[in-house]
Write a protein that holds these residues in place. Structure first.
Motif, PDB file in Angstrom:
ATOM      1  N   ASN A 202       0.828  -1.198   0.000  1.00 45.75           N
ATOM      2  CA  ASN A 202       0.000   0.000   0.000  1.00 45.75           C
ATOM      3  C   ASN A 202       0.865   1.251   0.000  1.00 45.75           C
ATOM      4  N   ALA A 203       0.262   2.321  -0.471  1.00 46.05           N
ATOM      5  CA  ALA A 203       0.923   3.619  -0.436  1.00 46.05           C
ATOM      6  C   ALA A 203       0.993   4.115   1.000  1.00 46.05           C
ATOM      7  N   VAL A 204       1.959   4.978   1.278  1.00 50.09           N
ATOM      8  CA  VAL A 204       2.104   5.590   2.598  1.00 50.09           C
ATOM      9  C   VAL A 204       2.268   7.091   2.405  1.00 50.09           C
ATOM     10  N   ARG A 219       3.503  14.071   1.624  1.00 54.09           N
ATOM     11  CA  ARG A 219       3.636  13.595   0.250  1.00 54.09           C
ATOM     12  C   ARG A 219       3.239  12.113   0.200  1.00 54.09           C
ATOM     13  N   LYS A 220       2.444  11.766  -0.768  1.00 55.85           N
ATOM     14  CA  LYS A 220       2.022  10.378  -0.954  1.00 55.85           C
ATOM     15  C   LYS A 220       3.066   9.656  -1.798  1.00 55.85           C
ATOM     16  N   ILE A 221       3.580   8.541  -1.274  1.00 58.57           N
ATOM     17  CA  ILE A 221       4.562   7.748  -2.015  1.00 58.57           C
ATOM     18  C   ILE A 221       4.011   6.328  -2.185  1.00 58.57           C
ATOM     19  N   PRO A 222       4.398   5.626  -3.245  1.00 60.92           N
ATOM     20  CA  PRO A 222       3.765   4.341  -3.583  1.00 60.92           C
ATOM     21  C   PRO A 222       4.006   3.219  -2.587  1.00 60.92           C
ATOM     22  N   ALA A 223       5.091   3.291  -1.816  1.00 61.42           N
ATOM     23  CA  ALA A 223       5.395   2.193  -0.892  1.00 61.42           C
ATOM     24  C   ALA A 223       6.313   2.691   0.216  1.00 61.42           C
ATOM     25  N   LYS A 224       6.342   1.931   1.275  1.00 59.56           N
ATOM     26  CA  LYS A 224       7.242   2.241   2.388  1.00 59.56           C
ATOM     27  C   LYS A 224       8.591   1.613   2.092  1.00 59.56           C
ATOM     28  N   ALA A 225       9.311   2.247   1.166  1.00 54.68           N
ATOM     29  CA  ALA A 225      10.582   1.715   0.686  1.00 54.68           C
ATOM     30  C   ALA A 225      11.595   2.840   0.579  1.00 54.68           C
ATOM     31  N   ALA A 226      12.866   2.495   0.724  1.00 54.10           N
ATOM     32  CA  ALA A 226      13.934   3.489   0.705  1.00 54.10           C
ATOM     33  C   ALA A 226      13.997   4.212  -0.639  1.00 54.10           C
ATOM     34  N   SER A 227      13.795   3.469  -1.737  1.00 56.87           N
ATOM     35  CA  SER A 227      13.861   4.093  -3.057  1.00 56.87           C
ATOM     36  C   SER A 227      12.750   5.122  -3.243  1.00 56.87           C
ATOM     37  N   PHE A 296      -7.530  12.882  10.364  1.00 57.52           N
ATOM     38  CA  PHE A 296      -8.095  12.867   9.026  1.00 57.52           C
ATOM     39  C   PHE A 296      -7.885  11.513   8.335  1.00 57.52           C
ATOM     40  N   ILE A 297      -6.779  10.857   8.696  1.00 59.15           N
ATOM     41  CA  ILE A 297      -6.470   9.550   8.106  1.00 59.15           C
ATOM     42  C   ILE A 297      -6.306   8.548   9.246  1.00 59.15           C
ATOM     43  N   PRO A 298      -7.390   7.960   9.741  1.00 63.01           N
ATOM     44  CA  PRO A 298      -7.290   7.004  10.856  1.00 63.01           C
ATOM     45  C   PRO A 298      -6.501   5.766  10.458  1.00 63.01           C
ATOM     46  N   LYS A 299      -6.024   5.038  11.459  1.00 56.48           N
ATOM     47  CA  LYS A 299      -5.301   3.802  11.198  1.00 56.48           C
ATOM     48  C   LYS A 299      -6.205   2.814  10.461  1.00 56.48           C
ATOM     49  N   GLY A 300      -5.619   2.115   9.495  1.00 58.13           N
ATOM     50  CA  GLY A 300      -6.376   1.161   8.700  1.00 58.13           C
ATOM     51  C   GLY A 300      -6.948   1.743   7.429  1.00 58.13           C
ATOM     52  N   THR A 301      -6.809   3.059   7.227  1.00 58.31           N
ATOM     53  CA  THR A 301      -7.310   3.690   6.006  1.00 58.31           C
ATOM     54  C   THR A 301      -6.455   3.287   4.814  1.00 58.31           C
ATOM     55  N   ASP A 302      -7.096   3.015   3.705  1.00 56.01           N
ATOM     56  CA  ASP A 302      -6.372   2.686   2.478  1.00 56.01           C
ATOM     57  C   ASP A 302      -5.892   3.982   1.840  1.00 56.01           C
ATOM     58  N   ILE A 303      -4.595   4.273   1.984  1.00 54.65           N
ATOM     59  CA  ILE A 303      -4.051   5.530   1.474  1.00 54.65           C
ATOM     60  C   ILE A 303      -4.053   5.555  -0.051  1.00 54.65           C
ATOM     61  N   ASN A 304      -4.122   4.386  -0.696  1.00 53.68           N
ATOM     62  CA  ASN A 304      -4.220   4.366  -2.160  1.00 53.68           C
ATOM     63  C   ASN A 304      -5.458   5.108  -2.644  1.00 53.68           C
ATOM     64  N   LYS A 305      -6.506   5.130  -1.813  1.00 51.57           N
ATOM     65  CA  LYS A 305      -7.764   5.756  -2.211  1.00 51.57           C
ATOM     66  C   LYS A 305      -7.804   7.248  -1.894  1.00 51.57           C
TER      67      LYS A 305
END
Length: 345
Positions: A202-204, A219-227, A296-305
């Motif tokens: 999921n995005a983070v 900033r919305k990034i596609p994954a929780k990854a270093a790159s 605004f973004i509770p835990k468990g929210t799909d950040i992709n949406k």
């Protein structure tokens, strides 16, 4: 009640003293002699006789009665107290509750109260301090409930523990310039990520908080990854044009794997530092802002949406929140002032 014939200065007359007045008047004593015996002012006895006198039977003559004086005294006491502060500040309380519950603001109680008084909408007479507001909330006399306060059960005292033998990603926070801790200079940031769903790819949200102005970047990034983190940081630097190192002088992060390659973006102007393991309080400003983001973004929210436009709207709301530490100015106002100073040079 403690009954005594000895009058206490600056205190109201007691039923015993009123009875004494009645007896002395019946015996023909003067007002002056009664006042001297009781130990109070002449006018005190004179006014008491006037209030406690009434016509007896069919006589037109006024006679003083201790019971009548006591009854009028108690009746007067019921209406002599100060009007409740809660009523006096009804409009102020209504504005605070409106700012707190508004989905377009979601201001804290302190932020709303401080801003209203700073902008001189309310004076000391028709407003109260933040502590009083929180006391009223805990008593249940305001529409805001204790369970609505996002920080009511979260605050903890942190104790620093020296930890050794952990992996080293780069410069430790121990080597960070001392001026960063004072929060008096601009350009020192704390960085972190906020996740939504834990399962799946999921995005983070990548978040940065500036220590002096409390300005918050999401900033919305596609994954929780270093790159993904490094790519977004480089993109962020480029958004501020030439010489981004004047705006981003230092970055302080935790030791999460998504920041494992963060040292690669370090240059002569921007230095990277890493907090101690399990020491989130060393990046307390960013953690505090992340908790606001969770409203605004509770835990468990799909950040992709969550769209980029929606994330920008949330960021604007957070940066438009007045802060007590900033003199109830907003982070956006102070951040823009700093940018004007940098680009004006």
């Amino acid at each position: 009640m403690k009954y005594t014939l000895e009058h206490v200065r600056n205190k109201h007359l007691t039923i015993c003293e009123r009875t004494l007045i009645q007896l002395r008047l019946k015996d023909g004593h003067t007002v002056y002699s009664i006042a001297k015996e009781i130990g109070c002012a002449y006018n005190t006895i004179k006014n008491e006789i006037r209030r406690g006198s009434k016509k007896m039977y069919r006589s037109r003559r006024l006679c003083y009665r201790a019971e009548t004086g006591q009854e009028k005294y108690e009746a007067n006491r019921t209406s002599c107290h100060r009007t409740g502060k809660f009523r006096e500040c009804a409009e102020f309380i209504k504005c605070v509750e409106s700012d707190f519950s508004s989905p377009l603001k979601k201001w804290s109680v302190d932020a709303s109260a401080g801003r209203l008084k700073t902008e001189r909408f309310f004076t000391k007479k028709n407003s109260v301090c933040t502590k009083t507001l929180y006391n009223w909330i805990h008593k249940g006399i305001m529409e805001v409930r204790v369970s609505d306060l996002p920080e009511s059960l979260r605050r903890k005292r942190h104790i620093h523990k020296n930890r050794t033998g952990k992996m080293r990603l780069g410069n430790s926070i121990e080597n960070r310039p001392a001026e960063v801790a004072t929060r008096n200079t601009f350009g020192h940031w704390e960085i972190d990520t906020v996740i939504g769903k834990k399962k799946g790819k999921n995005a983070v949200v990548l978040t940065l908080a500036e220590r002096k102005t409390d300005f918050y970047i999401t900033r919305k990034i596609p994954a929780k990854a270093a790159s993904a983190v490094n790519s977004e940081i480089k993109r962020l630097f480029s958004d501020f044009g030439e010489n981004p190192e004047k705006i981003f002088r230092t970055l302080t992060s935790d030791r999460g794997l998504e920041f494992a390659s963060l040292a690669e973006v370090e240059n002569e102007g921007t230095k990277i530092y890493f907090a101690h393991p399990y020491s989130s309080y060393e990046r307390g400003i960013n953690e505090r802002h992340n908790r606001i983001l969770r409203r605004f973004i509770p835990k468990g929210t799909d950040i992709n949406k969550i769209s980029e436009a929606e994330l920008e709207r949330i960021e604007d709301l957070i940066n438009g929140l007045p802060r007590k530490r900033l003199g109830y100015k907003t982070p956006e106002e102070l951040f823009n002032e700093q940018l004007d100073l940098i680009y004006r040079l």
